[in-house]
Design a protein around this motif. Structure first.
Motif, PDB file in Angstrom:
ATOM      1  N   ASP A 131       0.874  -1.174   0.000  1.00 60.37           N
ATOM      2  CA  ASP A 131       0.000   0.000   0.000  1.00 60.37           C
ATOM      3  C   ASP A 131       0.905   1.216   0.000  1.00 60.37           C
ATOM      4  N   ASP A 133       0.353   4.121   0.314  1.00 61.69           N
ATOM      5  CA  ASP A 133      -0.111   5.175   1.210  1.00 61.69           C
ATOM      6  C   ASP A 133       0.009   4.816   2.691  1.00 61.69           C
ATOM      7  N   GLU A 134       0.615   3.678   2.995  1.00 65.38           N
ATOM      8  CA  GLU A 134       0.844   3.329   4.401  1.00 65.38           C
ATOM      9  C   GLU A 134       2.007   4.156   4.962  1.00 65.38           C
ATOM     10  N   ASN A 139       6.518   0.843   5.000  1.00 70.33           N
ATOM     11  CA  ASN A 139       7.022   0.629   3.642  1.00 70.33           C
ATOM     12  C   ASN A 139       8.537   0.581   3.566  1.00 70.33           C
ATOM     13  N   THR A 166      -1.360  -4.948  -4.439  1.00 71.39           N
ATOM     14  CA  THR A 166      -1.740  -3.698  -3.794  1.00 71.39           C
ATOM     15  C   THR A 166      -2.957  -3.875  -2.888  1.00 71.39           C
ATOM     16  N   ASP A 168      -5.339  -1.348   0.368  1.00 67.19           N
ATOM     17  CA  ASP A 168      -5.463  -0.116   1.132  1.00 67.19           C
ATOM     18  C   ASP A 168      -5.708  -0.496   2.584  1.00 67.19           C
ATOM     19  N   LYS A 186      -2.913   2.920  -7.048  1.00 71.45           N
ATOM     20  CA  LYS A 186      -2.041   2.051  -6.242  1.00 71.45           C
ATOM     21  C   LYS A 186      -1.114   1.230  -7.147  1.00 71.45           C
TER      22      LYS A 186
END
Length: 338
Positions: A131, A133-134, A139, A166, A168, A186
């Motif tokens: 993800d 956006d983590e 990451n 991917t 979320d 993503k």
């Protein structure tokens, strides 16, 4: 002129058909396959999983340029594969620790890139849940993990196939309309990140950038994308990747995956093949569980063969050789590893 070391070049060639396309079969599922067979058969037995994989390998690898297997349940299947079929081997543990945030990857303890090569593997395959956006602290662990794998593959001169799946962190259902709307961004972010030379990836094993059950004209209910929007996502992902990439089937039906590949063909996407698993053989699990080995063998020789050969025809129509991202075959300069 692009330089590729001999071990990586030879591995990619062994995994490809005579057109340079990776028409590969995937059956490295472990925990999920065990559960599926248990549900169909009513018993839990390691040999059932081994036998199922062996039969799939024996009957379908004559129609595949390569097969993706694991060394936990797949050794009999590795031995049973067709002589001309290359071998990708999974290096990661199945699943992830759900008690720790971030779906962090882990490796099989008694395996290494060297051992995969010594066992006849033509490439190392790693799946990582991602993800973009983590939080960075999650990451960065994944980035360092993949840097180590890339360095290990370079050291023993074997191709590195990366499969970023991917998700979320805030959307629990990856099959939902909510996630379908997030998915293209993503997938694009994963391509941008993992194409960086620091990871040493040779081939990306990618999800298609949309959930096809929400594409206008294919959807039975709600729609997340028009066909033009879906086509744009396919084309943008193709243009974003400087690396050869292939598509995974992600557990959809054979019919849906065929429609997906037809769609990619219609929009001149520069994909170099597939690693197709459940779309090819999943319906055989019920046959195996209820009727046994010989019934499965018959199913594989008929419906299983139809699933894979019809996909091969679609690849003939649209997939490009793995070296296309580097120019022509003549643009590749094969060098010995230093």
């Amino acid at each position: 002129m692009v330089q590729i070391t001999k071990g990586k070049f030879d591995g990619l060639q062994r995994l490809s058909n005579d057109k340079g396309v990776i028409a590969a079969l995937a059956i490295d599922q472990r925990g999920s396959l065990k559960k599926m067979i248990q549900q169909a058969k009513g018993t839990e037995n390691k040999k059932d999983v081994e036998d199922f994989k062996q039969l799939v390998s024996e009957e379908l690898t004559p129609y595949a340029s390569a097969i993706l297997l694991d060394l936990e349940y797949g050794t009999p299947a590795i031995k049973a594969r067709h002589e001309g079929s290359g071998l990708l081997t999974s290096y990661e543990k199945t699943g992830y620790d759900a008690t720790t945030p971030g779906k962090l990857p882990d490796l099989i303890e008694d395996l290494s890139a060297l051992r995969i090569k010594e066992n006849g593997g033509d490439a190392v395959k790693i799946l990582v849940y991602y993800d973009p956006d983590e939080p960075a602290e999650i990451n960065e662990i994944k980035y360092a993990f993949l840097e180590r794998i890339g360095a290990e593959c370079r050291a023993v001169d074997i191709p590195f196939f990366l499969e970023p799946i991917t998700y979320d962190a805030k959307v629990t259902d990856s099959g939902s309309l909510e996630y379908a709307k997030l998915k293209p961004a993503k997938v694009k972010a994963s391509i941008k990140e993992f194409s960086k030379p620091r990871y040493g990836v040779d081939v990306l094993k990618l999800e298609v950038p949309v959930n096809f059950k929400y594409v206008e004209g294919f959807a039975e209910g709600e729609v997340a994308y028009t066909q033009d929007e879906a086509a744009r996502h396919f084309e943008e992902c193709s243009d974003l990747s400087p690396l050869p990439f292939i598509y995974l089937s992600a557990g959809v039906t054979s019919e849906m995956f065929h429609k997906t590949i037809q769609f990619a063909n219609q929009h001149n996407v520069q994909y170099s093949g597939v690693l197709c698993g459940r779309a090819t053989w999943a319906d055989g699990i019920e046959v195996y569980g209820k009727q046994g080995e010989e019934a499965l063998r018959e199913w594989l020789r008929t419906q299983g063969k139809e699933n894979i050969t019809s996909l091969d025809k679609l690849l003939d129509e649209g997939a490009v050789p793995w070296w296309t991202k580097y120019g022509s075959f003549e643009d590749i300069h094969v060098v010995e590893k230093q």
